[in-house]
Write a protein that holds these residues in place. Structure first.
Motif, PDB file in Angstrom:
ATOM      1  N   ASP A 156      32.919 -12.848  -4.058  1.00  0.00           N
ATOM      2  CA  ASP A 156      32.055 -13.956  -3.642  1.00  0.00           C
ATOM      3  C   ASP A 156      32.396 -14.302  -2.201  1.00  0.00           C
ATOM      4  OD1 ASP A 156      30.539 -16.194  -3.282  1.00  0.00           O
ATOM      5  OD2 ASP A 156      31.487 -17.393  -4.838  1.00  0.00           O
ATOM      6  N   LEU A 157      31.499 -13.949  -1.293  1.00  0.00           N
ATOM      7  CA  LEU A 157      31.717 -14.184   0.129  1.00  0.00           C
ATOM      8  C   LEU A 157      31.000 -15.455   0.547  1.00  0.00           C
ATOM      9  CD1 LEU A 157      33.004 -12.821   2.684  1.00  0.00           C
ATOM     10  CD2 LEU A 157      30.675 -12.065   3.218  1.00  0.00           C
ATOM     11  N   GLY A 158      31.767 -16.490   0.851  1.00  0.00           N
ATOM     12  CA  GLY A 158      31.203 -17.736   1.335  1.00  0.00           C
ATOM     13  C   GLY A 158      31.403 -17.875   2.820  1.00  0.00           C
ATOM     14  N   GLY A 159      31.220 -19.090   3.319  1.00  0.00           N
ATOM     15  CA  GLY A 159      31.452 -19.315   4.738  1.00  0.00           C
ATOM     16  C   GLY A 159      32.920 -19.331   5.088  1.00  0.00           C
ATOM     17  N   GLY A 160      33.762 -19.814   4.154  1.00  0.00           N
ATOM     18  CA  GLY A 160      35.170 -19.953   4.456  1.00  0.00           C
ATOM     19  C   GLY A 160      36.077 -18.906   3.851  1.00  0.00           C
ATOM     20  N   SER A 161      35.673 -18.292   2.737  1.00  0.00           N
ATOM     21  CA  SER A 161      36.611 -17.428   2.031  1.00  0.00           C
ATOM     22  C   SER A 161      35.897 -16.344   1.237  1.00  0.00           C
ATOM     23  CB  SER A 161      37.484 -18.265   1.078  1.00  0.00           C
ATOM     24  OG  SER A 161      36.667 -18.933   0.124  1.00  0.00           O
ATOM     25  N   LEU A 162      36.689 -15.377   0.821  1.00  0.00           N
ATOM     26  CA  LEU A 162      36.252 -14.338  -0.109  1.00  0.00           C
ATOM     27  C   LEU A 162      37.081 -14.489  -1.366  1.00  0.00           C
ATOM     28  CD1 LEU A 162      34.794 -11.616  -0.870  1.00  0.00           C
ATOM     29  CD2 LEU A 162      36.790 -10.457   0.137  1.00  0.00           C
ATOM     30  N   GLU A 163      36.410 -14.664  -2.504  1.00  0.00           N
ATOM     31  CA  GLU A 163      37.080 -14.701  -3.803  1.00  0.00           C
ATOM     32  C   GLU A 163      36.863 -13.370  -4.505  1.00  0.00           C
ATOM     33  OE1 GLU A 163      37.590 -18.173  -2.227  1.00  0.00           O
ATOM     34  OE2 GLU A 163      35.503 -17.673  -2.697  1.00  0.00           O
ATOM     35  N   LEU A 164      37.901 -12.857  -5.140  1.00  0.00           N
ATOM     36  CA  LEU A 164      37.832 -11.593  -5.865  1.00  0.00           C
ATOM     37  C   LEU A 164      38.368 -11.791  -7.279  1.00  0.00           C
ATOM     38  CD1 LEU A 164      39.234  -9.237  -3.076  1.00  0.00           C
ATOM     39  CD2 LEU A 164      36.873  -9.247  -3.909  1.00  0.00           C
ATOM     40  N   ILE A 165      37.716 -11.139  -8.245  1.00  0.00           N
ATOM     41  CA  ILE A 165      38.178 -11.221  -9.635  1.00  0.00           C
ATOM     42  C   ILE A 165      37.641 -10.025 -10.402  1.00  0.00           C
ATOM     43  CG2 ILE A 165      36.220 -12.625 -10.440  1.00  0.00           C
ATOM     44  CD1 ILE A 165      38.328 -14.191 -12.159  1.00  0.00           C
ATOM     45  N   ASP A 166      38.443  -9.504 -11.316  1.00  0.00           N
ATOM     46  CA  ASP A 166      38.046  -8.386 -12.171  1.00  0.00           C
ATOM     47  C   ASP A 166      37.336  -8.939 -13.407  1.00  0.00           C
ATOM     48  OD1 ASP A 166      38.396  -6.267 -14.382  1.00  0.00           O
ATOM     49  OD2 ASP A 166      39.169  -5.216 -12.617  1.00  0.00           O
ATOM     50  N   VAL A 167      36.209  -8.307 -13.775  1.00  0.00           N
ATOM     51  CA  VAL A 167      35.487  -8.717 -14.982  1.00  0.00           C
ATOM     52  C   VAL A 167      35.217  -7.493 -15.845  1.00  0.00           C
ATOM     53  CG1 VAL A 167      34.389 -10.730 -13.903  1.00  0.00           C
ATOM     54  CG2 VAL A 167      33.208  -8.515 -13.874  1.00  0.00           C
ATOM     55  N   HIS A 168      35.265  -7.720 -17.153  1.00  0.00           N
ATOM     56  CA  HIS A 168      34.949  -6.656 -18.109  1.00  0.00           C
ATOM     57  C   HIS A 168      34.390  -7.306 -19.362  1.00  0.00           C
ATOM     58  CE1 HIS A 168      35.117  -2.816 -20.167  1.00  0.00           C
ATOM     59  NE2 HIS A 168      35.729  -3.406 -21.176  1.00  0.00           N
ATOM     60  N   GLY A 169      33.114  -7.051 -19.661  1.00  0.00           N
ATOM     61  CA  GLY A 169      32.483  -7.703 -20.795  1.00  0.00           C
ATOM     62  C   GLY A 169      32.452  -9.206 -20.581  1.00  0.00           C
ATOM     63  N   ALA A 170      33.074  -9.945 -21.506  1.00  0.00           N
ATOM     64  CA  ALA A 170      33.130 -11.405 -21.390  1.00  0.00           C
ATOM     65  C   ALA A 170      34.461 -11.882 -20.836  1.00  0.00           C
ATOM     66  CB  ALA A 170      32.877 -12.041 -22.759  1.00  0.00           C
ATOM     67  N   ARG A 171      35.270 -10.962 -20.346  1.00  0.00           N
ATOM     68  CA  ARG A 171      36.612 -11.315 -19.876  1.00  0.00           C
ATOM     69  C   ARG A 171      36.675 -11.344 -18.358  1.00  0.00           C
ATOM     70  NH1 ARG A 171      40.484  -8.953 -17.489  1.00  0.00           N
ATOM     71  NH2 ARG A 171      39.449  -6.913 -17.574  1.00  0.00           N
ATOM     72  N   ALA A 172      37.275 -12.387 -17.829  1.00  0.00           N
ATOM     73  CA  ALA A 172      37.544 -12.482 -16.395  1.00  0.00           C
ATOM     74  C   ALA A 172      39.053 -12.484 -16.186  1.00  0.00           C
ATOM     75  CB  ALA A 172      36.931 -13.745 -15.809  1.00  0.00           C
ATOM     76  N   GLY A 173      39.519 -11.702 -15.228  1.00  0.00           N
ATOM     77  CA  GLY A 173      40.951 -11.622 -14.968  1.00  0.00           C
ATOM     78  C   GLY A 173      41.452 -12.779 -14.127  1.00  0.00           C
ATOM     79  N   ARG A 174      42.526 -12.555 -13.420  1.00  0.00           N
ATOM     80  CA  ARG A 174      43.115 -13.573 -12.556  1.00  0.00           C
ATOM     81  C   ARG A 174      42.511 -13.424 -11.162  1.00  0.00           C
ATOM     82  NH1 ARG A 174      47.966 -16.503 -12.792  1.00  0.00           N
ATOM     83  NH2 ARG A 174      48.753 -17.186 -10.753  1.00  0.00           N
ATOM     84  N   GLY A 175      41.930 -14.487 -10.660  1.00  0.00           N
ATOM     85  CA  GLY A 175      41.252 -14.430  -9.374  1.00  0.00           C
ATOM     86  C   GLY A 175      42.162 -14.739  -8.201  1.00  0.00           C
TER      87      GLY A 175
END
Length: 506
Positions: free
Chosen positions: A147-166
């Motif tokens: 997710d690239l916003g104006g101030g930062s880039l957030e990254l997170i791994d997703v698989h099915g209904a699971r989201a990892g540690r961002g």
């Protein structure tokens, strides 16, 4: 808000509208949704580019003029929520507000205006909510979300209904312009060094990279127009990784104002395109994904998804949207459900193999089959096709959209005309999917002349392949439904599956 107050039959009774106010580093936005559902529909959506984060990296402060603009915008958003009847509003703030020294003071003023508490998200929480947004809008998501916003880039791994540690890094367009003193060469060194330290990106290899954020969507829009892509729907737009890498390199190396079709990108977004392309280029080089998929759903939709009960989260968002349209536009919503069972027997006996995804799309098409019935007969197919191809569907990719639109189109116009119409849309679907759309369209076309969209009739008039025949069974009490028109449509379907058409009475 109650339907009686609006007298609006085009609205579903979801209870009071729900609002999310998103105070980002570049834009401040309000989205007012019809209700808290698995597939939320926006009643109102407005953003203003305030640029709160444009000086945070160099001065540590939100710019005074940006603060004044944002507070003025928030007054309007509060008034809109009051006018529309929002009973539950959520407000979130991201990188600029959490990083700036004067962020707490701005938040305190904003909370007085909005009359609600603002959740200043940590980077990890912002990444998690963005991951939930992609999970909610992509069927069986598998990859890394950025997710690239104006101030930062957030990254997170997703698989099915699971989201990892961002995680989060200061790689947003405004932040990079500030850090580098608007030098793309300096910015590139910082991006390369920062992203190279992230093992999470390497987990993206041969999977999907889900790109979220307004500037990346602007890049995708530019790519669509430059390549003549036939469907201008951002959510689910996918580009092979090598093509995306080549395009990102082009955008970051040249003056964006010289690019062809640059007018499709808003003027305010253009100065940040080079930074967005630069970040995407290095994400792709390091992560080596199979494809880039653009998601229109992010932190706001992820917040709503996180509030749902587990039972609601497990629902199929595509099917929920199809059911909503069926209820709003079809002559008989129950008939759409009948079609699902009626085509089950036909498909099970037809000899045509069907994947789980094809089964799911067939069900959605059955629910959407009658949404164009109020149009003039000559334009029902075209109208239904446009509604489906360009509608607010989630959890379906672009080839799936094409299949749904074509199947319902063929249901209205038949196959001869259908083969000459919408050639651009058919570019998105495989030969197999086009063939399945033709078969399903012909079956639906038969079903409507048998049942006249009346629920209960199809359950008593089963259609099945029996050895070399395609048999339509009409019980004695419904035998008078037989006629030349029914036989002609049965013949058309029988030709597609290579069987002899018969109507069996009694």
């Amino acid at each position: 808000m109650s339907r009686a107050k609006f007298d609006a039959q085009g609205r579903l009774d979801r209870g009071p509208p729900v609002a999310v106010i998103d105070i980002g580093s570049n834009s401040v936005r309000v989205v007012i949704y019809e209700g808290l559902t698995r597939s939320p529909t926006a009643l109102f959506n407005e953003k203003t580019l305030c640029g709160l984060g444009r000086e945070v990296q160099s001065t540590g402060l939100l710019a005074v003029d940006a603060v004044e603009k944002a507070l003025s915008v928030l007054k309007r958003y509060r008034a809109l929520c009051d006018a529309i009847g929002v009973k539950k509003a959520f407000a979130i703030a991201t990188a600029a507000c959490r990083d700036a020294k004067n962020g707490p003071g701005f938040i305190a003023l904003a909370e007085r205006i909005l009359r609600i508490e603002i959740d200043v998200l940590s980077g990890a929480r912002e990444a998690e909510l963005t991951g939930f947004g992609v999970i909610s809008g992509v069927h069986h998501a598998d990859g890394v979300v950025g997710d690239l916003g104006g101030g930062s880039l957030e990254l997170i791994d997703v698989h099915g209904a699971r989201a990892g540690r961002g995680l989060t890094r200061p790689l947003g367009g405004l932040a990079l312009a500030d850090i580098s003193a608007k030098s793309l060469k300096k910015a590139e060194k910082f991006v390369k060094r920062t992203l190279g330290e992230l093992p999470l990106l390497r987990a993206c290899r041969d999977r999907s990279f889900y790109a979220v954020g307004g500037t990346w969507r602007a890049l995708a829009r530019l790519h669509m127009w430059q390549t003549g892509y036939p469907l201008h729907v951002m959510h689910g737009y996918a580009i092979a990784a090598d093509e995306a890498l080549e395009f990102a390199r082009l955008v970051h190396k040249v003056d964006v104002e010289t690019l062809s079709n640059i007018e499709v990108v808003a003027n305010a977004r253009r100065p940040l395109l080079g930074y967005a392309a630069l970040v995407l280029e290095h994400v792709l080089r390091i992560g080596e994904p199979r494809q880039v998929v653009f998601s229109a759903l992010g932190v706001r939709e992820g917040l709503l998804y996180s509030l749902l009960k587990d039972k609601e989260k497990k629902k199929d968002a595509l099917m929920e949207t199809a059911r909503d349209l069926n209820r709003l536009r079809a002559r008989s919503p129950r008939h759409g459900e009948d079609l699902m069972q009626w085509t089950d027997r036909f498909m099970a006996t037809s000899g045509l193999d069907e994947t789980a995804e094809e089964h799911r799309l067939r069900y959605a098409a059955c629910l959407l089959a009658d949404i164009g019935w109020r149009a003039h007969p000559d334009y029902r197919g075209e109208q239904a096709l446009n509604i489906i191809a360009h509608g607010g569907f989630i959890a379906v990719d672009h080839p799936g959209r094409a299949y749904l639109a074509l199947a319902v189109f063929y249901r209205h116009v038949g196959l001869v005309v259908g083969d000459e119409t919408s050639p651009r849309l058919r570019e998105l679907a495989s030969t197999r999917m086009i063939d399945r759309a033709r078969v399903l369209g012909a079956a639906l076309r038969l079903a409507y002349v048998v049942s006249a969209a009346t629920p209960g009739v199809l359950m008593r008039t089963p259609l099945a392949v029996e050895r070399s025949r395609l048999a339509l069974h009409l019980p004695r009490e419904l035998a008078a439904l037989a006629g030349e028109r029914v036989l002609n449509r049965l013949r058309a379907l029988a030709r597609l599956v290579g069987r002899e058409p018969v109507m069996l009475m009694g």
